[in-house]
Design an enzyme around this catalytic site. Structure first.
Site, mmCIF file in Angstrom:
data_model
loop_
_atom_site.group_PDB
_atom_site.id
_atom_site.type_symbol
_atom_site.label_atom_id
_atom_site.label_comp_id
_atom_site.label_asym_id
_atom_site.label_seq_id
_atom_site.Cartn_x
_atom_site.Cartn_y
_atom_site.Cartn_z
ATOM 1 N N ARG A 56 0.830 -1.432 -0.004
ATOM 2 C CA ARG A 56 -0.089 -0.017 0.067
ATOM 3 C C ARG A 56 0.853 1.084 -0.008
ATOM 4 N NH1 ARG A 56 -4.691 2.674 0.114
ATOM 5 N NH2 ARG A 56 -4.894 4.499 1.389
ATOM 6 N N SER A 59 -0.637 7.888 1.698
ATOM 7 C CA SER A 59 -0.101 9.169 1.801
ATOM 8 C C SER A 59 -0.373 9.845 3.148
ATOM 9 C CB SER A 59 -0.937 10.023 0.844
ATOM 10 O OG SER A 59 -0.512 9.841 -0.467
ATOM 11 N N GLU A 60 0.616 10.179 3.927
ATOM 12 C CA GLU A 60 0.456 10.950 5.306
ATOM 13 C C GLU A 60 -0.990 11.652 5.397
ATOM 14 O OE1 GLU A 60 3.429 12.978 8.046
ATOM 15 O OE2 GLU A 60 3.180 14.286 6.166
ATOM 16 N N CYS A 74 -8.847 7.737 5.746
ATOM 17 C CA CYS A 74 -7.428 7.664 5.960
ATOM 18 C C CYS A 74 -7.056 6.889 7.101
ATOM 19 C CB CYS A 74 -6.531 9.129 5.835
ATOM 20 S SG CYS A 74 -6.792 10.192 4.305
ATOM 21 N N THR A 120 -13.837 17.954 -2.458
ATOM 22 C CA THR A 120 -12.397 18.027 -1.943
ATOM 23 C C THR A 120 -11.777 18.529 -3.200
ATOM 24 O OG1 THR A 120 -10.545 16.599 -1.392
ATOM 25 C CG2 THR A 120 -12.162 15.414 -2.665
ATOM 26 N N ASP A 132 -4.824 16.915 -7.537
ATOM 27 C CA ASP A 132 -3.938 15.864 -6.820
ATOM 28 C C ASP A 132 -2.411 16.005 -7.106
ATOM 29 O OD1 ASP A 132 -2.702 13.586 -6.027
ATOM 30 O OD2 ASP A 132 -4.522 12.244 -6.062
ATOM 31 N N ARG A 134 0.220 14.685 -6.108
ATOM 32 C CA ARG A 134 1.228 13.546 -5.661
ATOM 33 C C ARG A 134 1.773 12.824 -6.915
ATOM 34 N NH1 ARG A 134 -2.977 10.025 -2.143
ATOM 35 N NH2 ARG A 134 -4.380 10.732 -3.853
ATOM 36 N N LYS A 160 -2.838 5.536 -8.666
ATOM 37 C CA LYS A 160 -1.597 4.793 -8.278
ATOM 38 C C LYS A 160 -1.154 3.760 -8.945
ATOM 39 C CE LYS A 160 -2.544 6.079 -3.511
ATOM 40 N NZ LYS A 160 -2.737 5.815 -2.034
#
Length: 209
Positions: A56, A59-60, A74, A120, A132, A134, A160
């Site tokens: 997995r 993300s923090e 999360c 969001t 996003d 990331r 991802k």
């Protein structure tokens, strides 16, 4: 396709993990040299990883992981993932990408906009930020340093999988997490399903206000 820069293992250390519900597991935390963004990302080795380990990329999320915020899923995803990976054998990559990479303060600013009706993704854009931000190059670096080139990816997020594949990591299977829906986070989860095609099974909870 440009070659992903090499990272190397810096430290391995055993750490017993304990969760608020009483679940505990022994883990090995791995740090790295040479990550392209200079971040202090961690690989958490759980169980006995096989040739195609369960992985997995998490993300923090300070608000969810640490403080138990109910505005997102999360914290429950983290808890679920640790146990499932410990059972199957694999790695949890804890990536320092707060707020989909926009940072903690910006995430809280986005929360304020969500309170006025934006979802969001719309809130991020309204702040002049990416939906996003990331980039998972560091995840591919970490996996390569760990000797992993093929994974079962524990994720609901198709981006991802796509990014890992573009970084020469084979995703043999994408395995969804559970749907941790509550009255507080359902609008957030719906946005992920409708806007970025996350594979979250919300059919049974769509009537929740």
């Amino acid at each position: 396709m440009s070659e992903t820069p090499e990272a190397t293992i810096r430290t391995r250390v055993r750490v017993p993990l304990r969760f608020g519900d009483g679940y505990s597991v022994d883990a090995e935390l791995v740090t790295f040299h040479g990550l392209v963004d200079g971040g202090e990302h961690l690989a958490i080795r759980l169980g006995e990883p096989g040739a195609t380990p369960l992985v997995r990329m998490h993300s923090e999320c300070l608000t969810g992981d640490v403080f138990g915020s109910a505005r997102c899923d999360c914290g429950p995803q983290l808890r679920e993932s640790v146990e499932r990976i410990a059972q199957a054998g694999g790695y949890l990559l804890y990536l320092r990408q707060e707020g989909r990479g926009i940072g903690l303060y910006n995430k809280l600013d986005a929360y304020a906009l969500q309170d006025s009706g934006l979802d969001t993704y719309q809130a991020n854009v309204a702040l002049g930020l990416p939906e996003d931000a990331r980039d998972y190059t560091v995840a591919a670096q970490m996996l390569t340093a760990l000797g992993v080139d093929s994974v079962q990816l524990l994720s609901n997020n198709p981006d991802k999988e796509a990014q890992l594949a573009g970084l020469d990591v084979t995703v043999a299977q994408r395995v969804p997490t559970g749907a941790h829906a509550t009255a507080h986070n359902l609008r957030y989860l719906r946005a992920k399903v409708e806007h970025t095609r996350h594979s979250i099974a919300l059919d049974g909870v769509l009537s929740v206000a």
